[in-house]
Design a protein around this motif. Structure first.
Motif, PDB file in Angstrom:
ATOM      1  N   LYS A 126       0.838  -1.188   0.000  1.00  0.00           N
ATOM      2  CA  LYS A 126       0.000   0.000   0.000  1.00  0.00           C
ATOM      3  C   LYS A 126       0.878   1.245   0.000  1.00  0.00           C
ATOM      4  N   GLY A 127       0.316   2.336  -0.530  1.00  0.00           N
ATOM      5  CA  GLY A 127       1.045   3.592  -0.506  1.00  0.00           C
ATOM      6  C   GLY A 127       1.058   4.270  -1.860  1.00  0.00           C
ATOM      7  N   THR A 128       1.453   5.529  -1.865  1.00  0.00           N
ATOM      8  CA  THR A 128       1.548   6.318  -3.083  1.00  0.00           C
ATOM      9  C   THR A 128       2.994   6.350  -3.541  1.00  0.00           C
ATOM     10  N   GLY A 129       3.214   5.956  -4.785  1.00  0.00           N
ATOM     11  CA  GLY A 129       4.571   5.852  -5.281  1.00  0.00           C
ATOM     12  C   GLY A 129       5.169   7.187  -5.684  1.00  0.00           C
ATOM     13  N   ALA A 130       6.437   7.387  -5.331  1.00  0.00           N
ATOM     14  CA  ALA A 130       7.168   8.585  -5.734  1.00  0.00           C
ATOM     15  C   ALA A 130       7.801   8.357  -7.110  1.00  0.00           C
ATOM     16  N   SER A 166       2.207   3.883  -9.977  1.00  0.00           N
ATOM     17  CA  SER A 166       1.850   3.018  -8.845  1.00  0.00           C
ATOM     18  C   SER A 166       0.394   3.244  -8.460  1.00  0.00           C
ATOM     19  N   PRO A 167      -0.545   2.765  -9.283  1.00  0.00           N
ATOM     20  CA  PRO A 167      -1.969   2.946  -8.951  1.00  0.00           C
ATOM     21  C   PRO A 167      -2.332   2.207  -7.669  1.00  0.00           C
ATOM     22  N   PRO A 199       1.786  -2.326 -10.367  1.00  0.00           N
ATOM     23  CA  PRO A 199       2.497  -1.170 -10.902  1.00  0.00           C
ATOM     24  C   PRO A 199       2.642  -1.260 -12.418  1.00  0.00           C
ATOM     25  N   LYS A 200       2.800  -0.094 -13.069  1.00  0.00           N
ATOM     26  CA  LYS A 200       2.968  -0.041 -14.520  1.00  0.00           C
ATOM     27  C   LYS A 200       4.356   0.513 -14.826  1.00  0.00           C
TER      28      LYS A 200
END
Length: 329
Positions: free
Chosen positions: A187-191, A202-203, A208-209
């Motif tokens: 979980k989390g928002t990707g930098a 990182s949706p 991840p894409k």
């Protein structure tokens, strides 16, 4: 069965989903065999007739009844455990001990208590008797299961085992001690990894894409960027690490391997001890559980000048991975 996962990392990823032949021949490397809709009933010779001693979480001992082995599959829940029951799709870290029930020696064929736990995916590829049992047990629990070839495997599996000279006439007895469920994603928002030539999205709640289509020259050194910082324990050298990953070739955007593309089940392998390519050993040791890493690996820390022909990796290819570190043990 040949897949690109059989060659990265160094064969360890292929251990996670073996079929009947491996289950019968090398039970320590437990993996899926196709289940049927049978195998949950008990007979006079069944799991309930087996006497299992020892605490859950420690090496069990099993006393077998006299007479012929069971002909059908069955399960006996010895200890329920605590917390939430496992569900379909879970990857479960578990200890298991396996016996050959031949009605004579009934010898122990192997046990993870002499090595390390196994990562098992609870899905329809498990024999149904085990699939059902995992839905009833909880972390810290224990169950004993009789897995009989006659009602737990397909004709194709049995024929394959026969061709390999494996005896399928007797059942296996498994004592399972599930430890915990392993999350399939972090979980989390990707930098932004801030690596020129690489794009990573990182949706939330999805795989991840990764894009490596670029005219930028590949970096000559190893690059490891943490794009999501986890708060779990650090991975230590010599541990078994559990990950999700996607691997692409720098400049081409060609994906040569991905756990996400193969059902999204976590994979596990030893880390930091030379059992995987050097770039993984050097970048993943010290990462925290719950982290997502972007790793660019030059050829000398990947497959070297020889490359990896099976995966169409040349000796000049730079490998780019996005790796989710799910945990270690």
């Amino acid at each position: 069965m040949t897949r690109t996962t059989d060659v990265f990392p160094e064969g360890y990823l292929s251990m996670r989903r073996r079929r009947l032949a491996a289950l019968l021949a090398v039970p320590l490397l437990f993996a899926a065999a196709c289940g049927t809709d049978k195998g949950t009933g008990a007979t006079s010779a069944s799991s309930s007739a087996l006497q299992v001693t020892g605490e859950a979480g420690k090496q069990p001992q099993v006393k077998f009844p006299g007479g012929s082995p069971a002909k059908t599959s069955s399960v006996n829940m010895l200890s329920e455990g605590t917390g939430e029951s496992f569900k379909k799709g879970d990857s479960v870290l578990a200890n298991l001990t396996v016996f050959d029930w031949d009605g004579k020696k009934n010898a122990m064929a192997g046990s993870t208590y002499t090595s390390k736990p196994e990562l098992i995916k609870v899905d329809d590829k498990l024999p149904k008797v085990l699939f059902d049992a995992f839905h009833k047990v909880k972390p810290g629990g224990r169950f004993v299961a009789v897995v009989a070839p006659a009602d737990s495997y397909t004709k194709e599996d049995l024929e394959q085992a026969k061709q390999q000279g494996i005896d399928t006439s007797n059942p296996k007895v498994f004592v399972f001690d599930p430890v915990r469920a392993v999350p399939v994603m972090i979980k989390g928002t990707g930098a932004d990894p801030e690596v020129k030539g690489v794009k990573l999205e990182s949706p939330e709640g999805a795989a991840p894409k990764l894009s490596t289509k670029t005219d930028e020259k590949a970096p000559k050194e190893l690059i490891s960027k943490t794009v999501i910082e986890g708060d779990g324990a650090k991975v230590e050298k010599g541990q078994t690490i559990m990950v999700q990953y996607t691997g692409k070739i720098w400049g081409t955007d060609r994906e040569f391997d991905s756990s996400w593309a193969k059902g999204g089940a976590p994979v596990s392998f030893p880390i930091g001890v030379g059992q995987v390519i050097k770039g993984w050993d050097q970048s993943l040791v010290g990462a925290k559980a719950g982290s997502r890493l972007l790793v660019s690996i030059p050829p000398d820390l990947g497959y070297g000048k020889q490359g990896q022909p099976q995966a169409n990796i040349k000796g000049t290819d730079t490998l780019v991975f996005v790796v989710d570190v799910l945990g270690s043990y």
